[in-house]
Scaffold this motif. Structure first.
Motif, PDB file in Angstrom:
ATOM      1  N   SER A 266       0.970  -1.181  -0.126  1.00 44.75           N
ATOM      2  CA  SER A 266       0.087   0.027   0.065  1.00 44.75           C
ATOM      3  C   SER A 266       0.766   1.186   0.096  1.00 44.75           C
ATOM      4  CB  SER A 266      -0.931   0.200   1.046  1.00 44.75           C
ATOM      5  OG  SER A 266      -1.852  -1.050   1.153  1.00 44.75           O
ATOM      6  N   ALA A 267       2.203   1.000   0.533  1.00 44.41           N
ATOM      7  CA  ALA A 267       3.161   2.151   0.264  1.00 44.41           C
ATOM      8  C   ALA A 267       4.560   1.614   0.471  1.00 44.41           C
ATOM      9  CB  ALA A 267       2.617   3.115   1.482  1.00 44.41           C
ATOM     10  N   ALA A 268       5.532   2.581   0.594  1.00 47.05           N
ATOM     11  CA  ALA A 268       6.802   1.986   0.511  1.00 47.05           C
ATOM     12  C   ALA A 268       6.921   1.667   1.813  1.00 47.05           C
ATOM     13  CB  ALA A 268       7.900   2.938  -0.137  1.00 47.05           C
ATOM     14  N   GLU A 287       7.679  -6.968  -0.229  1.00 48.23           N
ATOM     15  CA  GLU A 287       6.702  -6.044  -0.617  1.00 48.23           C
ATOM     16  C   GLU A 287       6.095  -6.651  -1.914  1.00 48.23           C
ATOM     17  OE1 GLU A 287       7.501  -1.965   0.080  1.00 48.23           O
ATOM     18  OE2 GLU A 287       9.471  -2.583   0.492  1.00 48.23           O
ATOM     19  N   ARG A 288       4.826  -6.076  -2.049  1.00 46.84           N
ATOM     20  CA  ARG A 288       4.191  -6.393  -3.247  1.00 46.84           C
ATOM     21  C   ARG A 288       3.798  -4.882  -3.639  1.00 46.84           C
ATOM     22  NH1 ARG A 288       0.272  -3.916  -2.244  1.00 46.84           N
ATOM     23  NH2 ARG A 288      -1.420  -4.497  -0.749  1.00 46.84           N
ATOM     24  N   GLY A 290       0.899  -2.465  -5.742  1.00 44.36           N
ATOM     25  CA  GLY A 290      -0.716  -2.783  -6.343  1.00 44.36           C
ATOM     26  C   GLY A 290      -1.321  -1.526  -6.287  1.00 44.36           C
ATOM     27  N   THR A 292      -5.285   0.223  -6.436  1.00 40.14           N
ATOM     28  CA  THR A 292      -6.960  -0.103  -6.546  1.00 40.14           C
ATOM     29  C   THR A 292      -7.319  -0.653  -7.984  1.00 40.14           C
ATOM     30  OG1 THR A 292      -7.478   1.277  -4.799  1.00 40.14           O
ATOM     31  CG2 THR A 292      -9.383   0.892  -6.144  1.00 40.14           C
ATOM     32  N   VAL A 311       9.863  -3.834  -5.042  1.00 41.04           N
ATOM     33  CA  VAL A 311       8.435  -4.662  -4.835  1.00 41.04           C
ATOM     34  C   VAL A 311       8.742  -5.835  -5.877  1.00 41.04           C
ATOM     35  CG1 VAL A 311       7.238  -2.419  -4.199  1.00 41.04           C
ATOM     36  CG2 VAL A 311       7.829  -2.888  -6.712  1.00 41.04           C
ATOM     37  N   ASP A 372       3.127   5.902 -10.828  1.00 45.61           N
ATOM     38  CA  ASP A 372       4.360   5.892 -10.040  1.00 45.61           C
ATOM     39  C   ASP A 372       5.475   5.899 -11.006  1.00 45.61           C
ATOM     40  OD1 ASP A 372       2.762   5.327  -7.628  1.00 45.61           O
ATOM     41  OD2 ASP A 372       1.859   3.525  -8.412  1.00 45.61           O
ATOM     42  N   LYS A 394      -0.160   9.799   0.539  1.00 45.41           N
ATOM     43  CA  LYS A 394      -0.324   8.249   1.097  1.00 45.41           C
ATOM     44  C   LYS A 394       0.107   8.347   2.603  1.00 45.41           C
ATOM     45  CE  LYS A 394      -1.644   4.871  -1.390  1.00 45.41           C
ATOM     46  NZ  LYS A 394      -1.891   3.598  -1.304  1.00 45.41           N
ATOM     47  N   LYS A 399      -4.548   6.499   0.253  1.00 46.01           N
ATOM     48  CA  LYS A 399      -4.402   7.251  -0.756  1.00 46.01           C
ATOM     49  C   LYS A 399      -5.431   8.384  -0.586  1.00 46.01           C
ATOM     50  CE  LYS A 399      -3.579   6.651  -5.186  1.00 46.01           C
ATOM     51  NZ  LYS A 399      -4.086   6.155  -6.645  1.00 46.01           N
TER      52      LYS A 399
HETATM   53  P1  AMP Z   1      -4.390   3.145  -3.928  1.00 45.52           P
HETATM   54  O1  AMP Z   1      -4.815   4.011  -4.892  1.00 45.52           O
HETATM   55  O2  AMP Z   1      -4.961   3.244  -2.347  1.00 45.52           O
HETATM   56  O3  AMP Z   1      -4.878   1.722  -4.146  1.00 45.52           O
HETATM   57  O4  AMP Z   1      -2.953   2.802  -3.662  1.00 45.52           O
HETATM   58  C1  AMP Z   1      -2.099   2.584  -4.939  1.00 45.52           C
HETATM   59  C2  AMP Z   1      -0.747   3.459  -4.686  1.00 45.52           C
HETATM   60  O5  AMP Z   1      -0.165   2.790  -3.521  1.00 45.52           O
HETATM   61  C3  AMP Z   1       0.069   2.913  -5.773  1.00 45.52           C
HETATM   62  O6  AMP Z   1       0.036   3.786  -6.929  1.00 45.52           O
HETATM   63  C4  AMP Z   1       1.465   3.312  -4.941  1.00 45.52           C
HETATM   64  O7  AMP Z   1       1.891   4.634  -5.225  1.00 45.52           O
HETATM   65  C5  AMP Z   1       1.331   2.961  -3.496  1.00 45.52           C
HETATM   66  N1  AMP Z   1       1.835   1.453  -3.487  1.00 45.52           N
HETATM   67  C6  AMP Z   1       1.132   0.445  -2.987  1.00 45.52           C
HETATM   68  N2  AMP Z   1       2.069  -0.762  -2.579  1.00 45.52           N
HETATM   69  C7  AMP Z   1       3.247   0.076  -2.655  1.00 45.52           C
HETATM   70  C8  AMP Z   1       4.595  -0.481  -2.530  1.00 45.52           C
HETATM   71  N3  AMP Z   1       4.935  -1.715  -2.020  1.00 45.52           N
HETATM   72  N4  AMP Z   1       5.715   0.238  -2.282  1.00 45.52           N
HETATM   73  C9  AMP Z   1       5.317   1.493  -2.752  1.00 45.52           C
HETATM   74  N5  AMP Z   1       4.325   1.999  -3.157  1.00 45.52           N
HETATM   75  C10 AMP Z   1       3.143   1.216  -3.114  1.00 45.52           C
END
Ligand code: AMP
Ligand code: MCA
Length: 488
Positions: A266-268, A287-288, A290, A292, A311, A372, A394, A399
């Motif tokens: 969801s974030a770094a 880490e993965r 993704g 939405t 990731v 990204d 984030k 987000k």
């Molecule tokens: P959301 O729109 O709430 O689904 O968030 C998606 C965003 O979360 C992505 O576009 C990335 O910017 C960030 N994100 C998700 N996973 C990671 C990760 N493992 N590392 C860095 N950023 C991530």
């Protein structure tokens, strides 16, 4: 067509869901969700009041069985956000836990209880009949509509078809060697992809089980990992709190050391937190990456080399490219050339609900623009280095669009001008900062009042964590606010 939940169809007599002291096996879930599905079938769209409870899991499974698209609603939505989600998605039904008190925007809809009172579980559940249920819907039919923030305006509903869910969950089965023997522990909210699709639908599709903690606390994670849970999914804020505690908590260190897989997303996750957890437990968090709109794109594989700050590699079925500023693909795998990540594959959403303009703008030649920025190591591991839009924040893994908060702040009578930025925060990754020009400089609204106002209009996680007062906002010759100048 093969069932979405094979273990439900097989009525497996193994644990499926546990929330506190409420549990269901796959067979019991088949009964509970099957009878609810029969009542949902035929509805156009169903809103689910997505508290972190068993009711939410049963309601979402029931809607999937019935082939009716689900709109998960944040139960902490403020008035304005809720009104938007309800008006935009136009559900005809709402499913909630029996004790839930629904706000007016939802109370006007026909309401179904997800389950009877907790005391009645599971003996008094009606026997499961699939009579009256449609056959397995087509893979392209919408399964979920998940609301996600953009830089400006209210959140958009990402329409996720069934094939996106199955493609992503089955690609994770491959990447993580995820099986029916896995027991997941998590404490994520159930109105976003991470907590709901990965955290609840993932274990159910594998025929395994999930224990949801209701709310995040380190003791709960340690307790479950010490008593049979094999995996933990969390956002970086949760791992940061673990990293802060683990050196002085041998029980926590032992629990984490025994896990099969610790996954962050969801974030770094900062490299420092990776290192602290590895040092105390001998285990590496993977880490993965993704979104939405795309569900999962890449991951460090369970059988791959865990590498902090990356990731991992594209998941099975996902095509991924980096493009430069003129939109040309970058061929380099040199660990230094940065470009925007664009993706293609069965994991993608179909559209933003009622927003053909936004849907069209999100794609280029069939590729989805994630916004990204990343670089690629020589062996294909991806490192996310930033984001194109500075107006997306984030915080805690959520987000949040700056424009949405600015609009809410401008609605407050004590605010003349407002700008919102994200600032680095050790715990939340980024924290929301509101820059305010008060209507009456001698009597500005307090930081707490503004935070409460945003929480009541939008959502608690969108509230500013700091408020700074100015006489005027820095603007360029065109009158545009220069956000970069704010932090100077
Ligand atoms: P959301 O729109 O709430 O689904 O968030 C998606 C965003 O979360 C992505 O576009 C990335 O910017 C960030 N994100 C998700 N996973 C990671 C990760 N493992 N590392 C860095 N950023 C991530
Ligand atoms: C505080 N609260 C308030 C106010 N202030 N309520 C109303 N008005 C106020 N002024 C409430 C909060 O709602 C909360 O209630 C409690 O007080 C504490 O809040 P807070 O300080 O915000 O908690 P936190 O420390 O910031 O929470 C950290 C967290 C949380 C637990 C890590 O941020 C979290 O759950 N994050 C997960 C986000 C996530 O799932 N993202 C996935 C989307 P209470 O305690 O009762 O709740 S990204 C995604 O899905 C993509 C696909 C991906 O890649 O994963």
């Amino acid at each position: 067509m093969s069932p979405f939940f094979p273990a439900l169809a097989a009525r497996a007599d193994r644990p499926a869901l546990r929330f506190g002291d409420r549990t269901l096996t796959h067979a019991e879930l088949a009964d509970a969700a099957g009878s609810l599905a029969a009542r949902i079938a035929g509805a156009r769209r169903v809103a689910v009041w997505a508290t972190p409870t068993l009711d939410t899991a049963v309601a979402v499974v029931a809607a999937l069985l019935a082939g009716v698209p689900v709109v998960p609603v944040n139960p902490r939505s403020g008035e304005r956000e809720l009104a938007h989600v309800v008006a935009d998605s136009a559900p005809t039904l709402v499913v909630a836990g029996q004790d839930a008190v629904l706000p007016p925007a939802l109370a006007a809809l026909e309401r179904l209880d997800a389950l009877g009172p907790s005391a009645a579980l599971p003996a008094q559940l009606p026997a499961g009949h699939r009579t009256g249920l449609p056959p397995e819907p087509s893979p392209e039919s919408p399964a979920l509509i998940v609301y996600t923030s953009g830089t400006t305006g209210p959140p958009k509903g990402a329409v996720l078809p069934r094939r996106a869910l199955t493609a992503t969950l089955d690609a994770l089965e491959d990447a993580w060697q995820w099986t029916a023997d896995d027991v997941l522990v998590h404490a994520l909210p159930l109105f976003h992809v991470h907590g709901l699709i990965l955290g609840i639908l993932g274990p159910l599709r594998r025929g395994g089980s999930v224990r949801h903690l209701g709310r995040f606390d380190i003791e709960g994670v340690a307790r479950e990992l010490s008593s049979g849970a094999t995996m933990f999914f969390g956002v970086p804020t949760m791992y940061h709190r673990v990293a802060e505690a683990v050196a002085d908590d041998p029980g926590l260190a032992k629990a984490l050391a025994g896990a099969r897989l610790l996954v962050s997303g969801s974030a770094a996750l900062p490299v420092r937190d990776h290192r602290r957890i590895a040092a105390a437990t001998g285990r590496r968090v993977i880490e993965r990456y993704g979104m939405t709109e795309t569900l999962m794109n890449t991951s460090v594989r369970a059988d791959g080399e865990p590498r902090a700050g990356t990731v991992g590699v594209p998941l099975r079925g996902v095509e991924l490219r980096l493009v430069d500023e003129s939109g040309d693909p970058i061929e380099a795998y040199d660990g230094e050339t940065a470009g925007e990540i664009q993706v293609r594959g069965p994991n993608l959403f179909t559209e933003y609900l009622n927003r053909p303009d936004a849907t069209e703008a999100a794609f280029t030649e069939g590729w989805f623009r994630t916004g990204d920025m990343a670089i690629r190591d020589p062996d294909g591991y991806l490192r996310i280095v930033g984001r194109k839009a500075t107006d997306l924040i984030k915080s805690g893994g959520y987000k949040i669009g700056a424009g949405e908060i600015e609009n809410a702040l401008l609605d407050h009578p004590g605010v003349r001008e407002a700008a919102v930025t994200g600032e680095p925060d050790a715990d939340l990754g980024e924290r929301i900062v509101a820059w305010i020009v008060p209507a009456r400089p001698d009597d500005p609204p307090s930081a707490e009042e503004l935070a409460d106002h945003v929480a009541a209009q939008l959502a608690a996680h969108k509230r500013p964590r700091a408020v700074r007062y100015l006489d005027a906002l820095p603007r360029n010759d065109m009158g545009k606010i220069m956000k970069r100048a704010l932090h100077d």
